[in-house]
Structures are given as C-alpha cells and as structure tokens.
Design a protein around this motif. Structure first.
Motif, PDB file in Angstrom:
ATOM      1  N   GLY A 195       0.686  -1.360  -0.174  1.00 24.59           N
ATOM      2  CA  GLY A 195       0.022  -0.068  -0.043  1.00 24.59           C
ATOM      3  C   GLY A 195       0.709   1.275   0.113  1.00 24.59           C
ATOM      4  O   GLY A 195       0.218   2.322  -0.052  1.00 24.59           O
ATOM      5  N   GLY A 196       2.072   1.159  -0.091  1.00 25.86           N
ATOM      6  CA  GLY A 196       3.052   2.303  -0.079  1.00 25.86           C
ATOM      7  C   GLY A 196       3.255   2.852  -1.213  1.00 25.86           C
ATOM      8  O   GLY A 196       3.023   2.356  -2.479  1.00 25.86           O
ATOM      9  N   THR A 197       3.084   4.368  -1.402  1.00 25.78           N
ATOM     10  CA  THR A 197       3.369   4.993  -2.716  1.00 25.78           C
ATOM     11  C   THR A 197       4.659   5.307  -3.074  1.00 25.78           C
ATOM     12  O   THR A 197       5.235   5.941  -1.994  1.00 25.78           O
ATOM     13  CB  THR A 197       2.526   6.078  -2.634  1.00 25.78           C
ATOM     14  OG1 THR A 197       1.114   5.847  -2.644  1.00 25.78           O
ATOM     15  CG2 THR A 197       2.293   6.800  -4.232  1.00 25.78           C
ATOM     16  N   HIS A 198       5.188   5.371  -4.058  1.00 25.35           N
ATOM     17  CA  HIS A 198       6.363   5.517  -4.616  1.00 25.35           C
ATOM     18  C   HIS A 198       6.650   6.383  -6.005  1.00 25.35           C
ATOM     19  O   HIS A 198       5.661   6.095  -6.883  1.00 25.35           O
ATOM     20  CB  HIS A 198       7.305   4.185  -4.751  1.00 25.35           C
ATOM     21  CG  HIS A 198       7.451   3.229  -3.474  1.00 25.35           C
ATOM     22  ND1 HIS A 198       8.254   3.535  -2.248  1.00 25.35           N
ATOM     23  CD2 HIS A 198       6.503   2.371  -3.276  1.00 25.35           C
ATOM     24  CE1 HIS A 198       7.796   2.411  -1.541  1.00 25.35           C
ATOM     25  NE2 HIS A 198       6.828   1.715  -2.134  1.00 25.35           N
ATOM     26  N   LEU A 199       7.755   7.046  -6.042  1.00 29.73           N
ATOM     27  CA  LEU A 199       7.931   7.662  -7.387  1.00 29.73           C
ATOM     28  C   LEU A 199       9.363   7.138  -7.862  1.00 29.73           C
ATOM     29  O   LEU A 199      10.471   7.233  -7.117  1.00 29.73           O
ATOM     30  CB  LEU A 199       7.959   9.083  -6.933  1.00 29.73           C
ATOM     31  CG  LEU A 199       8.143  10.234  -8.232  1.00 29.73           C
ATOM     32  CD1 LEU A 199       7.124  10.097  -9.132  1.00 29.73           C
ATOM     33  CD2 LEU A 199       8.392  11.469  -7.748  1.00 29.73           C
ATOM     34  N   LEU A 200       9.507   6.722  -9.043  1.00 29.47           N
ATOM     35  CA  LEU A 200      10.571   6.050  -9.817  1.00 29.47           C
ATOM     36  C   LEU A 200      10.730   7.042 -10.926  1.00 29.47           C
ATOM     37  O   LEU A 200       9.928   7.255 -11.832  1.00 29.47           O
ATOM     38  CB  LEU A 200      10.420   4.608 -10.072  1.00 29.47           C
ATOM     39  CG  LEU A 200      11.474   4.078 -10.612  1.00 29.47           C
ATOM     40  CD1 LEU A 200      12.469   3.478  -9.922  1.00 29.47           C
ATOM     41  CD2 LEU A 200      10.933   2.565 -11.433  1.00 29.47           C
ATOM     42  N   GLU A 201      12.083   7.235 -11.223  1.00 27.87           N
ATOM     43  CA  GLU A 201      12.479   7.932 -12.582  1.00 27.87           C
ATOM     44  C   GLU A 201      13.276   7.146 -13.405  1.00 27.87           C
ATOM     45  O   GLU A 201      14.011   6.589 -12.939  1.00 27.87           O
ATOM     46  CB  GLU A 201      13.136   9.142 -11.942  1.00 27.87           C
ATOM     47  CG  GLU A 201      13.524  10.152 -13.233  1.00 27.87           C
ATOM     48  CD  GLU A 201      14.125  11.285 -13.072  1.00 27.87           C
ATOM     49  OE1 GLU A 201      13.371  12.315 -12.790  1.00 27.87           O
ATOM     50  OE2 GLU A 201      15.344  11.568 -13.156  1.00 27.87           O
ATOM     51  N   TYR A 202      13.191   6.915 -14.862  1.00 30.53           N
ATOM     52  CA  TYR A 202      13.806   6.135 -15.632  1.00 30.53           C
ATOM     53  C   TYR A 202      13.934   6.931 -16.901  1.00 30.53           C
ATOM     54  O   TYR A 202      13.053   7.934 -17.287  1.00 30.53           O
ATOM     55  CB  TYR A 202      13.099   4.406 -15.647  1.00 30.53           C
ATOM     56  CG  TYR A 202      11.758   4.792 -16.061  1.00 30.53           C
ATOM     57  CD1 TYR A 202      11.435   4.532 -17.327  1.00 30.53           C
ATOM     58  CD2 TYR A 202      10.785   4.819 -15.309  1.00 30.53           C
ATOM     59  CE1 TYR A 202      10.043   4.478 -17.842  1.00 30.53           C
ATOM     60  CE2 TYR A 202       9.404   4.801 -15.739  1.00 30.53           C
ATOM     61  CZ  TYR A 202       9.039   4.492 -16.839  1.00 30.53           C
ATOM     62  OH  TYR A 202       7.640   4.422 -17.407  1.00 30.53           O
ATOM     63  N   SER A 203      14.759   6.452 -17.655  1.00 29.48           N
ATOM     64  CA  SER A 203      14.829   6.985 -19.404  1.00 29.48           C
ATOM     65  C   SER A 203      14.105   6.385 -20.144  1.00 29.48           C
ATOM     66  O   SER A 203      13.816   4.861 -20.140  1.00 29.48           O
ATOM     67  CB  SER A 203      16.258   7.142 -19.529  1.00 29.48           C
ATOM     68  OG  SER A 203      16.931   7.958 -18.660  1.00 29.48           O
ATOM     69  N   VAL A 204      13.513   6.795 -21.279  1.00 28.99           N
ATOM     70  CA  VAL A 204      12.873   6.167 -22.298  1.00 28.99           C
ATOM     71  C   VAL A 204      13.320   7.231 -23.462  1.00 28.99           C
ATOM     72  O   VAL A 204      13.938   8.271 -23.395  1.00 28.99           O
ATOM     73  CB  VAL A 204      11.254   6.335 -22.242  1.00 28.99           C
ATOM     74  CG1 VAL A 204      10.939   5.289 -21.123  1.00 28.99           C
ATOM     75  CG2 VAL A 204      10.796   7.577 -22.220  1.00 28.99           C
ATOM     76  N   ILE A 205      13.187   6.595 -24.814  1.00 32.35           N
ATOM     77  CA  ILE A 205      13.532   7.303 -26.001  1.00 32.35           C
ATOM     78  C   ILE A 205      12.231   8.406 -26.334  1.00 32.35           C
ATOM     79  O   ILE A 205      11.296   7.871 -26.083  1.00 32.35           O
ATOM     80  CB  ILE A 205      13.568   6.468 -27.196  1.00 32.35           C
ATOM     81  CG1 ILE A 205      14.992   5.570 -26.700  1.00 32.35           C
ATOM     82  CG2 ILE A 205      13.845   7.202 -28.458  1.00 32.35           C
ATOM     83  CD1 ILE A 205      16.141   6.197 -26.896  1.00 32.35           C
ATOM     84  N   GLY A 206      12.405   9.481 -26.254  1.00 25.58           N
ATOM     85  CA  GLY A 206      11.580  10.483 -26.783  1.00 25.58           C
ATOM     86  C   GLY A 206      10.625  10.074 -28.013  1.00 25.58           C
ATOM     87  O   GLY A 206      11.122   9.432 -28.848  1.00 25.58           O
ATOM     88  N   SER A 207       9.511  10.990 -27.876  1.00 24.15           N
ATOM     89  CA  SER A 207       8.733  10.680 -29.018  1.00 24.15           C
ATOM     90  C   SER A 207       8.973  11.418 -30.118  1.00 24.15           C
ATOM     91  O   SER A 207       7.955  11.687 -31.249  1.00 24.15           O
ATOM     92  CB  SER A 207       7.202  10.702 -28.481  1.00 24.15           C
ATOM     93  OG  SER A 207       6.913  12.105 -28.078  1.00 24.15           O
ATOM     94  N   GLY A 208      10.056  12.092 -30.333  1.00 21.86           N
ATOM     95  CA  GLY A 208      10.228  13.035 -31.491  1.00 21.86           C
ATOM     96  C   GLY A 208      11.065  12.400 -32.739  1.00 21.86           C
ATOM     97  O   GLY A 208      11.403  12.953 -33.577  1.00 21.86           O
ATOM     98  N   CYS A 209      11.401  11.141 -32.416  1.00 24.23           N
ATOM     99  CA  CYS A 209      12.291  10.506 -33.423  1.00 24.23           C
ATOM    100  C   CYS A 209      11.285  10.015 -34.747  1.00 24.23           C
ATOM    101  O   CYS A 209      10.269   9.471 -34.481  1.00 24.23           O
ATOM    102  CB  CYS A 209      12.819   9.362 -33.047  1.00 24.23           C
ATOM    103  SG  CYS A 209      14.000   9.766 -31.824  1.00 24.23           S
ATOM    104  N   THR A 210      11.902  10.355 -36.063  1.00 24.96           N
ATOM    105  CA  THR A 210      11.107   9.711 -36.880  1.00 24.96           C
ATOM    106  C   THR A 210      11.980   9.220 -37.998  1.00 24.96           C
ATOM    107  O   THR A 210      13.295   9.392 -37.934  1.00 24.96           O
ATOM    108  CB  THR A 210      10.487  10.910 -37.875  1.00 24.96           C
ATOM    109  OG1 THR A 210      11.620  11.936 -38.358  1.00 24.96           O
ATOM    110  CG2 THR A 210       9.497  11.760 -37.279  1.00 24.96           C
ATOM    111  N   ASN A 211      11.423   8.048 -38.706  1.00 22.45           N
ATOM    112  CA  ASN A 211      12.358   7.263 -39.512  1.00 22.45           C
ATOM    113  C   ASN A 211      12.375   7.859 -41.131  1.00 22.45           C
ATOM    114  O   ASN A 211      11.347   8.376 -41.603  1.00 22.45           O
ATOM    115  CB  ASN A 211      12.066   6.003 -39.692  1.00 22.45           C
ATOM    116  CG  ASN A 211      12.147   5.168 -38.417  1.00 22.45           C
ATOM    117  OD1 ASN A 211      13.130   5.578 -37.895  1.00 22.45           O
ATOM    118  ND2 ASN A 211      11.469   4.347 -38.239  1.00 22.45           N
TER     119      ASN A 211
END
Length: 82
Positions: free
Chosen positions: A66-82
């Motif tokens: 029942g404890g609440t936590h805040l986690l930070e992690y990295s992802v690839i941004g949504s601005g990449c196009t092929n």
C-alpha cells in the motif's frame, strides 16, 4: 437521538478515511538495472517529451503493502522519425 448521533459520527469517520491523501515521496528514486520493484498498481506516468533521444519520465506506483513510490527512468522520446 442517540441513534442519529451515532449515525452522524460513523458517517464522518468513514468519510475521513476516504479524504486522506496518499503520501508520495517528493524526490524520485532513479532506476538502476536489476533493481527489485514491487509494483502492484501504476498510478501515473509522466508524458514522454517530444525529443529524439533519451528523456526522463517518472512513474508513481503503489506497492503490495500500500506504499506509494516515485521512480524515474529513461525512455526514448517521441520526437524521432524514420
């Protein structure tokens, strides 16, 4: 009269339990590879930035106790196009 008073007090007690907000850590814990996570329910994930490259996001989650936590992690941004 006693029944009305008892009903009013029990109603107030039950409503106060719902009114309590979950306490969230003010500082996010950075994710490290192999870190054990006890995620029972994801509450919120911040939107991904509109950049092409790694960008941090934060996930608020509730663990199995029942404890609440805040986690930070990295992802690839949504601005990449092929």
């Amino acid at each position: 009269m006693k029944k009305v008073l008892f009903l009013a007090l029990s109603l107030m007690a039950s409503l106060s339990a719902y009114a309590q907000e979950a306490v969230v850590a003010t500082e996010a814990v950075p994710y490290a590879y192999g870190m054990h996570l006890d995620v029972a329910k994801v509450i919120h994930i911040t939107p991904t930035a509109d950049v092409c490259g790694p960008t941090p996001v934060q996930m608020t989650y509730r663990d199995s106790h029942g404890g609440t936590h805040l986690l930070e992690y990295s992802v690839i941004g949504s601005g990449c196009t092929n």
